[in-house]
Design a protein around this motif. Structure first.
Motif, mmCIF file in Angstrom:
data_model
loop_
_atom_site.group_PDB
_atom_site.id
_atom_site.type_symbol
_atom_site.label_atom_id
_atom_site.label_comp_id
_atom_site.label_asym_id
_atom_site.label_seq_id
_atom_site.Cartn_x
_atom_site.Cartn_y
_atom_site.Cartn_z
ATOM 1 N N PHE A 1 0.817 -1.217 0.000
ATOM 2 C CA PHE A 1 0.000 0.000 0.000
ATOM 3 C C PHE A 1 0.848 1.264 0.000
ATOM 4 O O PHE A 1 0.504 2.245 -0.656
ATOM 5 C CB PHE A 1 -0.958 0.005 1.196
ATOM 6 C CG PHE A 1 -2.076 -0.983 1.065
ATOM 7 C CD1 PHE A 1 -3.232 -0.647 0.381
ATOM 8 C CD2 PHE A 1 -1.973 -2.243 1.617
ATOM 9 C CE1 PHE A 1 -4.268 -1.554 0.245
ATOM 10 C CE2 PHE A 1 -2.997 -3.165 1.491
ATOM 11 C CZ PHE A 1 -4.146 -2.820 0.796
ATOM 12 N N ASP A 2 1.951 1.266 0.737
ATOM 13 C CA ASP A 2 2.798 2.458 0.786
ATOM 14 C C ASP A 2 3.408 2.775 -0.574
ATOM 15 O O ASP A 2 3.464 3.932 -0.979
ATOM 16 C CB ASP A 2 3.907 2.302 1.829
ATOM 17 C CG ASP A 2 3.374 2.342 3.249
ATOM 18 O OD1 ASP A 2 2.233 2.824 3.441
ATOM 19 O OD2 ASP A 2 4.092 1.903 4.160
ATOM 20 N N GLN B 1 -7.614 1.876 3.254
ATOM 21 C CA GLN B 1 -6.641 1.192 4.116
ATOM 22 C C GLN B 1 -6.060 2.162 5.148
ATOM 23 O O GLN B 1 -5.736 1.771 6.253
ATOM 24 C CB GLN B 1 -5.527 0.589 3.254
ATOM 25 C CG GLN B 1 -4.622 -0.389 3.946
ATOM 26 C CD GLN B 1 -3.397 0.264 4.566
ATOM 27 O OE1 GLN B 1 -2.981 1.354 4.197
ATOM 28 N NE2 GLN B 1 -2.830 -0.411 5.527
ATOM 29 N N GLN B 2 -5.990 3.439 4.812
ATOM 30 C CA GLN B 2 -5.489 4.468 5.723
ATOM 31 C C GLN B 2 -6.569 4.960 6.684
ATOM 32 O O GLN B 2 -6.294 5.807 7.518
ATOM 33 C CB GLN B 2 -4.947 5.664 4.929
ATOM 34 C CG GLN B 2 -3.714 5.365 4.134
ATOM 35 C CD GLN B 2 -3.298 6.566 3.287
ATOM 36 O OE1 GLN B 2 -4.119 7.306 2.749
ATOM 37 N NE2 GLN B 2 -1.993 6.752 3.164
ATOM 38 N N ARG C 1 -6.565 4.490 -5.735
ATOM 39 C CA ARG C 1 -6.425 5.485 -4.668
ATOM 40 C C ARG C 1 -7.510 5.291 -3.622
ATOM 41 O O ARG C 1 -7.266 5.454 -2.426
ATOM 42 C CB ARG C 1 -6.451 6.903 -5.242
ATOM 43 C CG ARG C 1 -6.029 7.931 -4.181
ATOM 44 C CD ARG C 1 -5.730 9.279 -4.767
ATOM 45 N NE ARG C 1 -6.947 9.925 -5.232
ATOM 46 C CZ ARG C 1 -6.969 11.140 -5.751
ATOM 47 N NH1 ARG C 1 -5.867 11.845 -5.881
ATOM 48 N NH2 ARG C 1 -8.107 11.662 -6.152
ATOM 49 N N VAL D 1 -6.347 2.538 -1.310
ATOM 50 C CA VAL D 1 -5.263 3.015 -0.440
ATOM 51 C C VAL D 1 -5.831 3.913 0.653
ATOM 52 O O VAL D 1 -5.478 3.783 1.832
ATOM 53 C CB VAL D 1 -4.175 3.734 -1.255
ATOM 54 C CG1 VAL D 1 -3.190 4.450 -0.350
ATOM 55 C CG2 VAL D 1 -3.440 2.740 -2.154
ATOM 56 N N LEU D 2 -6.722 4.821 0.284
ATOM 57 C CA LEU D 2 -7.330 5.714 1.276
ATOM 58 C C LEU D 2 -8.149 4.935 2.297
ATOM 59 O O LEU D 2 -8.119 5.235 3.500
ATOM 60 C CB LEU D 2 -8.205 6.760 0.579
ATOM 61 C CG LEU D 2 -7.453 7.831 -0.202
ATOM 62 C CD1 LEU D 2 -8.411 8.592 -1.115
ATOM 63 C CD2 LEU D 2 -6.733 8.779 0.739
ATOM 64 N N ARG E 1 0.626 4.118 -2.755
ATOM 65 C CA ARG E 1 0.289 5.495 -2.365
ATOM 66 C C ARG E 1 1.280 6.492 -2.948
ATOM 67 O O ARG E 1 0.891 7.546 -3.453
ATOM 68 C CB ARG E 1 0.270 5.614 -0.836
ATOM 69 C CG ARG E 1 -0.138 7.001 -0.361
ATOM 70 C CD ARG E 1 0.162 7.235 1.113
ATOM 71 N NE ARG E 1 1.619 7.245 1.279
ATOM 72 C CZ ARG E 1 2.264 6.531 2.193
ATOM 73 N NH1 ARG E 1 1.628 5.754 3.027
ATOM 74 N NH2 ARG E 1 3.583 6.588 2.279
ATOM 75 N N LYS F 1 -9.309 6.596 5.763
ATOM 76 C CA LYS F 1 -9.873 7.845 5.241
ATOM 77 C C LYS F 1 -11.111 7.522 4.405
ATOM 78 O O LYS F 1 -11.134 7.654 3.184
ATOM 79 C CB LYS F 1 -8.828 8.590 4.421
ATOM 80 C CG LYS F 1 -7.612 8.992 5.234
ATOM 81 C CD LYS F 1 -6.576 9.682 4.380
ATOM 82 C CE LYS F 1 -5.371 10.093 5.218
ATOM 83 N NZ LYS F 1 -4.354 10.750 4.395
#
Length: 101
Positions: free
Chosen positions: A36-37, A75-76, A69, A72-73, A40, A78
């Motif tokens: 994921f990093d 997973q963060q 995206r 990824v968001l 991102r 958000k």
């Protein structure tokens, strides 16, 4: 997983002003393999459709930016931003893979 080295090699050889397609394909491969990093970092800005690369892939790559995206968001943590990008993906592509829900 097998595509990552080839995509990374192609990405390093592509000029930044023409890397949209390969950058998004590499981000997609990183997402699929749980990096994921790395994904991102490749998603700082959306690709410009038809600016470079194979026109045949433009309809695949541009909308996929928003799906990747979104994942990824999410997973963060958000969620509102993830939902916004997921809606953009749906608007531009019309399909919705289960893994991006």
């Amino acid at each position: 997983q097998a595509a990552l080295p080839l995509l990374e090699q192609a990405y390093t050889k592509t000029l930044p002003n023409a890397d949209g397609q390969i950058r998004i394909l590499l981000a997609w491969a990183n997402l699929e393999t749980g990096h994921f990093d790395r994904a991102r970092d490749l998603l700082r800005f959306p690709p410009i459709p038809l600016s470079a690369g194979d026109q045949m892939f433009a309809s695949l790559v541009f909308p996929r930016f928003f799906a990747i995206r979104s994942a990824v968001l999410k997973q963060q943590g958000k969620q509102p931003e993830a939902e916004r990008d997921l809606q953009l993906f749906q608007r531009y592509s019309g399909d919705l893979p289960d893994k991006f829900q």
